[in-house]
Design an enzyme around this catalytic site. Sequence first.
Site, PDB file in Angstrom:
ATOM      1  N   LYS A  72      -4.623 -11.061  -8.556  1.00 29.70           N
ATOM      2  CA  LYS A  72      -6.069 -11.345  -8.024  1.00 29.70           C
ATOM      3  C   LYS A  72      -7.269 -10.621  -8.704  1.00 29.70           C
ATOM      4  O   LYS A  72      -6.985  -9.428  -8.955  1.00 29.70           O
ATOM      5  CB  LYS A  72      -6.202 -11.523  -6.553  1.00 29.70           C
ATOM      6  CG  LYS A  72      -5.840 -10.560  -5.910  1.00 29.70           C
ATOM      7  CD  LYS A  72      -6.331 -10.368  -4.320  1.00 29.70           C
ATOM      8  CE  LYS A  72      -6.129  -8.955  -3.720  1.00 29.70           C
ATOM      9  NZ  LYS A  72      -6.800  -8.722  -2.479  1.00 29.70           N
ATOM     10  N   LYS A 117       0.851  -1.282  -0.037  1.00 32.72           N
ATOM     11  CA  LYS A 117      -0.003  -0.041  -0.122  1.00 32.72           C
ATOM     12  C   LYS A 117       0.752   1.066   0.062  1.00 32.72           C
ATOM     13  O   LYS A 117       0.525   2.134  -0.604  1.00 32.72           O
ATOM     14  CB  LYS A 117      -0.863  -0.075   1.034  1.00 32.72           C
ATOM     15  CG  LYS A 117      -2.127  -0.782   0.854  1.00 32.72           C
ATOM     16  CD  LYS A 117      -3.505  -0.815   1.818  1.00 32.72           C
ATOM     17  CE  LYS A 117      -4.482  -1.854   1.352  1.00 32.72           C
ATOM     18  NZ  LYS A 117      -5.181  -2.319   2.346  1.00 32.72           N
ATOM     19  N   LYS A 150     -11.019  -4.694  -6.152  1.00 33.51           N
ATOM     20  CA  LYS A 150     -11.753  -3.585  -6.542  1.00 33.51           C
ATOM     21  C   LYS A 150     -10.591  -2.453  -7.013  1.00 33.51           C
ATOM     22  O   LYS A 150     -10.867  -1.703  -7.750  1.00 33.51           O
ATOM     23  CB  LYS A 150     -12.137  -3.029  -5.091  1.00 33.51           C
ATOM     24  CG  LYS A 150     -13.334  -3.926  -4.572  1.00 33.51           C
ATOM     25  CD  LYS A 150     -13.920  -3.201  -3.201  1.00 33.51           C
ATOM     26  CE  LYS A 150     -14.504  -4.568  -2.234  1.00 33.51           C
ATOM     27  NZ  LYS A 150     -14.468  -4.040  -1.023  1.00 33.51           N
TER      28      LYS A 150
END
Length: 333
Positions: free
Chosen positions: A194, A111, A197
Amino acid sequence: MEKVLSGIRSTGQLHLGNYFGAVRNFVQLQHEKECYFFIANLHALTTHTDPQLLQKSVKDVLVEYIACGLNPDLSAIYIQSDVPEITELYTLLNMLAYKGELEKTASFKEKIKKHQENINAGLLTYPVLMAADILIHRAHKVPVGKDQEQHLEMARNFAVRFNHRYGTDFFPEPYAYNFTGKLVKVPGLDGNGKMGKSEGEGNAIYLRDSDQLITKKIRKAKTDSGPQHENSKKPEEIKNIFSLMELVSTPDTIQYFDETWNNCSIRYGDLKKQLATDMIQFISPIREKIVDLDSDENTLKKIAQQGAEKARISAKATLDGVKDLMGLKSIWK
Ligand code: AMP
């Protein structure tokens, strides 16, 4: 009775990864265990979500939970911020979490690479809040996708550390769970990684997607130039399409396309058409329930209130126990 806890962030609508990694297990477990399922609106704040968008997402996820088959009479379905005991436990667990181990977490490292401009303390302590979510109900099983394995390991570490520090066996060790016996990673349509969103446009199939959109996304899924010789190994992007098929198509269908791959007669157009048909058949009944529930404010409000009440009873019992053990109970008789 064993307790089960899991949640999904309210950062958008649910996709197939959320469904097969998490929600499908919730629906099964609610018949067998004491279950708590929540909407993680506090976790969503790490990315400074717009307040109105956040509220909409919370409602969307609640609707989607129910449309997928979660039953508010069987499990407590609640919004994370409606149970303030969680954030109190988070504060207490933060005293047991070390900067070094938090900085080493894979999701944190990923992140901070993506969001250089917003490396906040909430992002760093994300695994502590997640541990608080789980430990507040002293849960044993946590149905999640494969990407959450490390966070679960950290939750176990905090539980064991607490027990050791205060000489107790208060917290059980929580484990990630999938009823198939294997944690799931649903791939995206863009050929690698994967379904998620925050991946690129067209990577995820959402439970709210229309039939046309599902067909369009699958038609655009990445493929290669086809097998070059018999029985060759499938490249990542083709393996992904077959993995998606395994979720929604019959074994016969998969076997048929496997054979055409192996004898080099496969036509990707047919493969995608079949996958789209099976995907639509799977998603459209859920989507119809979503549409029915979307405007049923009264039912949704009742479910969230009832869920928070149930969850707070269990949460308060844990928090009282933790405070006693840590020396925080009232010193006044
Ligand atoms: P999130 O959307 O990150 O809050 O994830 C909610 C739940 O869905 C977690 O249990 C994740 O592990 C699971 N999940 C999200 N994406 C996938 C995926 N592509 N495959 C399997 N599980 C997933």
